[in-house]
Enzyme design. Structure first.
Site, PDB file in Angstrom:
ATOM      1  N   ASN A  15       0.857  -1.186   0.000  1.00  0.00           N
ATOM      2  CA  ASN A  15       0.000   0.000   0.000  1.00  0.00           C
ATOM      3  C   ASN A  15       0.900   1.244   0.000  1.00  0.00           C
ATOM      4  OD1 ASN A  15      -1.520   2.230   0.983  1.00  0.00           O
ATOM      5  ND2 ASN A  15      -3.060   0.818   1.803  1.00  0.00           N
ATOM      6  N   LYS A  18       0.292   3.907   2.756  1.00  0.00           N
ATOM      7  CA  LYS A  18       0.855   3.541   4.059  1.00  0.00           C
ATOM      8  C   LYS A  18       2.367   3.762   4.079  1.00  0.00           C
ATOM      9  CE  LYS A  18      -1.912  -0.437   5.555  1.00  0.00           C
ATOM     10  NZ  LYS A  18      -1.771  -1.872   5.839  1.00  0.00           N
ATOM     11  N   ASP A  75      -0.978  -3.329  10.053  1.00  0.00           N
ATOM     12  CA  ASP A  75      -2.323  -3.772   9.687  1.00  0.00           C
ATOM     13  C   ASP A  75      -3.286  -2.785  10.308  1.00  0.00           C
ATOM     14  OD1 ASP A  75      -3.632  -5.996   8.146  1.00  0.00           O
ATOM     15  OD2 ASP A  75      -4.877  -5.938   9.943  1.00  0.00           O
ATOM     16  N   SER A  76      -4.218  -2.321   9.503  1.00  0.00           N
ATOM     17  CA  SER A  76      -5.057  -1.233   9.975  1.00  0.00           C
ATOM     18  C   SER A  76      -6.453  -1.342   9.397  1.00  0.00           C
ATOM     19  CB  SER A  76      -4.418   0.109   9.602  1.00  0.00           C
ATOM     20  OG  SER A  76      -3.895   0.084   8.294  1.00  0.00           O
ATOM     21  N   PHE A 159      -5.257   8.441   1.512  1.00  0.00           N
ATOM     22  CA  PHE A 159      -5.656   7.241   0.775  1.00  0.00           C
ATOM     23  C   PHE A 159      -6.838   6.593   1.498  1.00  0.00           C
ATOM     24  CE2 PHE A 159      -4.147   3.842   3.589  1.00  0.00           C
ATOM     25  CZ  PHE A 159      -3.312   4.546   4.438  1.00  0.00           C
ATOM     26  N   GLY A 160      -7.322   5.500   0.929  1.00  0.00           N
ATOM     27  CA  GLY A 160      -8.345   4.682   1.579  1.00  0.00           C
ATOM     28  C   GLY A 160      -9.598   5.468   1.942  1.00  0.00           C
ATOM     29  N   ASP A 162      -9.860   7.991   3.918  1.00  0.00           N
ATOM     30  CA  ASP A 162      -9.581   9.354   4.394  1.00  0.00           C
ATOM     31  C   ASP A 162     -10.657  10.378   3.996  1.00  0.00           C
ATOM     32  OD1 ASP A 162      -7.322   8.760   5.828  1.00  0.00           O
ATOM     33  OD2 ASP A 162      -5.908   9.361   4.271  1.00  0.00           O
ATOM     34  N   LYS A 182      -2.540  15.128   9.653  1.00  0.00           N
ATOM     35  CA  LYS A 182      -2.864  13.705   9.835  1.00  0.00           C
ATOM     36  C   LYS A 182      -1.724  13.009  10.585  1.00  0.00           C
ATOM     37  CE  LYS A 182      -4.138   9.371   7.631  1.00  0.00           C
ATOM     38  NZ  LYS A 182      -4.205   8.533   6.433  1.00  0.00           N
ATOM     39  N   ARG A 188      -1.963   5.696  12.807  1.00  0.00           N
ATOM     40  CA  ARG A 188      -0.615   5.247  12.398  1.00  0.00           C
ATOM     41  C   ARG A 188       0.449   6.059  13.136  1.00  0.00           C
ATOM     42  NH1 ARG A 188      -2.106   5.033   7.802  1.00  0.00           N
ATOM     43  NH2 ARG A 188      -2.581   2.821   7.923  1.00  0.00           N
TER      44      ARG A 188
HETATM   45  P1  IMP Z   1      -4.586  -3.701   5.471  1.00  0.00           P
HETATM   46  O1  IMP Z   1      -3.905  -3.166   6.685  1.00  0.00           O
HETATM   47  O2  IMP Z   1      -3.644  -4.031   4.365  1.00  0.00           O
HETATM   48  O3  IMP Z   1      -5.515  -4.832   5.809  1.00  0.00           O
HETATM   49  O4  IMP Z   1      -5.467  -2.531   4.852  1.00  0.00           O
HETATM   50  C1  IMP Z   1      -6.060  -1.583   5.669  1.00  0.00           C
HETATM   51  C2  IMP Z   1      -7.122  -0.815   4.908  1.00  0.00           C
HETATM   52  O5  IMP Z   1      -7.747   0.045   5.863  1.00  0.00           O
HETATM   53  C3  IMP Z   1      -6.560   0.092   3.827  1.00  0.00           C
HETATM   54  O6  IMP Z   1      -6.554  -0.512   2.562  1.00  0.00           O
HETATM   55  C4  IMP Z   1      -7.526   1.272   3.861  1.00  0.00           C
HETATM   56  O7  IMP Z   1      -8.656   0.977   3.105  1.00  0.00           O
HETATM   57  C5  IMP Z   1      -7.910   1.322   5.330  1.00  0.00           C
HETATM   58  N1  IMP Z   1      -7.019   2.253   6.047  1.00  0.00           N
HETATM   59  C6  IMP Z   1      -6.035   1.951   6.931  1.00  0.00           C
HETATM   60  N2  IMP Z   1      -5.415   3.067   7.349  1.00  0.00           N
HETATM   61  C7  IMP Z   1      -6.007   4.077   6.694  1.00  0.00           C
HETATM   62  C8  IMP Z   1      -5.778   5.486   6.700  1.00  0.00           C
HETATM   63  O8  IMP Z   1      -4.870   6.023   7.355  1.00  0.00           O
HETATM   64  N3  IMP Z   1      -6.595   6.199   5.916  1.00  0.00           N
HETATM   65  C9  IMP Z   1      -7.587   5.653   5.168  1.00  0.00           C
HETATM   66  N4  IMP Z   1      -7.823   4.352   5.105  1.00  0.00           N
HETATM   67  C10 IMP Z   1      -7.039   3.561   5.877  1.00  0.00           C
END
Ligand code: IMP
Length: 214
Positions: A15, A18, A75-76, A159-160, A162, A182, A188
């Site tokens: 990602n 990230k 992982d988030s 991203f994601g 946000d 942020k 994070r």
């Molecule tokens: P993973 O940790 O690869 O399972 O993916 C975590 C998913 O959570 C990401 O693809 C985003 O969709 C979302 N995510 C995690 N952290 C953030 C962030 O800081 N902003 C926006 N979306 C996030």
């Protein structure tokens, strides 16, 4: 910025959003960041755990074992209270495999369209894990950031999810706020802030031994 040999640290993520945030959040430390683009032969580590902790550890250990490099993995996810904590650990796979960030946002907004403003509470969660070059787990830290979900997507930073997350104490989404803001308050930022003393100790230990690059 410290001088001397740098600690080589692989960021175990595909990602890009990230990776940018993690390297920026750890930029005060004397670290040379490597990414999975430097190891094109590395196999994707399956996120088969039920918790952020399990998945962060799987990724850190899995990529460290494959590359022989000290590895940090994140992982988030986003937990929406009106959805019982979903999408949570499945945030990246919400709306199906291969869906875009925009499609995941659309799906989430649709599912909570009847939930009024005050009940649209949510939190981002981030767990970071570090494994040594042999794949042994060294340290795990967690950070959270509370906020609410908007009715429409706003902003283009980050991203994601946000564009639909407004952190407590602000009126703007993470995607409207500058990345510097942020980086002060995010899940994070909090997880990496907790991890920072451990990485600093690793750096000073390795520099004393003179083998930070080994
Ligand atoms: P993973 O940790 O690869 O399972 O993916 C975590 C998913 O959570 C990401 O693809 C985003 O969709 C979302 N995510 C995690 N952290 C953030 C962030 O800081 N902003 C926006 N979306 C996030």
């Amino acid at each position: 910025m410290d001088s001397g040999p740098k600690l080589r640290l692989l960021l175990g993520t595909y990602n890009a959003g990230k990776a940018v945030e993690i390297s920026s959040l750890l930029s005060d430390l004397n670290i040379e960041f490597l990414t999975l683009r430097d190891f094109l032969q590395a196999r994707v580590v399956e996120e088969s755990g039920d918790t952020y902790e399990e998945n962060a550890i799987l990724k850190a250990r899995g990529y460290a074992r494959q590359t022989g490099i000290l590895t940090l993995a994140d992982d988030s996810g986003l937990e929406v209270d009106a959805l019982g904590g979903a999408p949570g650990v499945l945030s990246a796979r919400y709306a199906g495999a291969g869906a875009s960030d925009g499609e995941r946002i659309e799906q989430l907004l649709k599912e909570i369209r009847r939930i009024p403003g005050a009940a649209r509470t949510a939190r981002f969660v981030c767990v970071v894990a570090v494994a040594d070059s042999a794949g042994k787990l060294m340290k795990v830290e967690r950070g959270t950031c509370e906020g609410t979900i908007t009715n429409i997507a706003r902003g283009s930073n980050g991203f994601g999810y946000d564009p639909i997350f407004v952190p407590h104490g602000f009126d703007s989404t993470f995607a409207e706020l500058p990345s510097e803001t942020k980086d002060l308050i995010s899940h994070r930022a909090r997880a990496l802030h907790a991890m920072q003393p451990f990485l600093a100790r690793l750096i000073s230990r390795n520099l004393t031994r003179g083998d930070a690059n080994s």
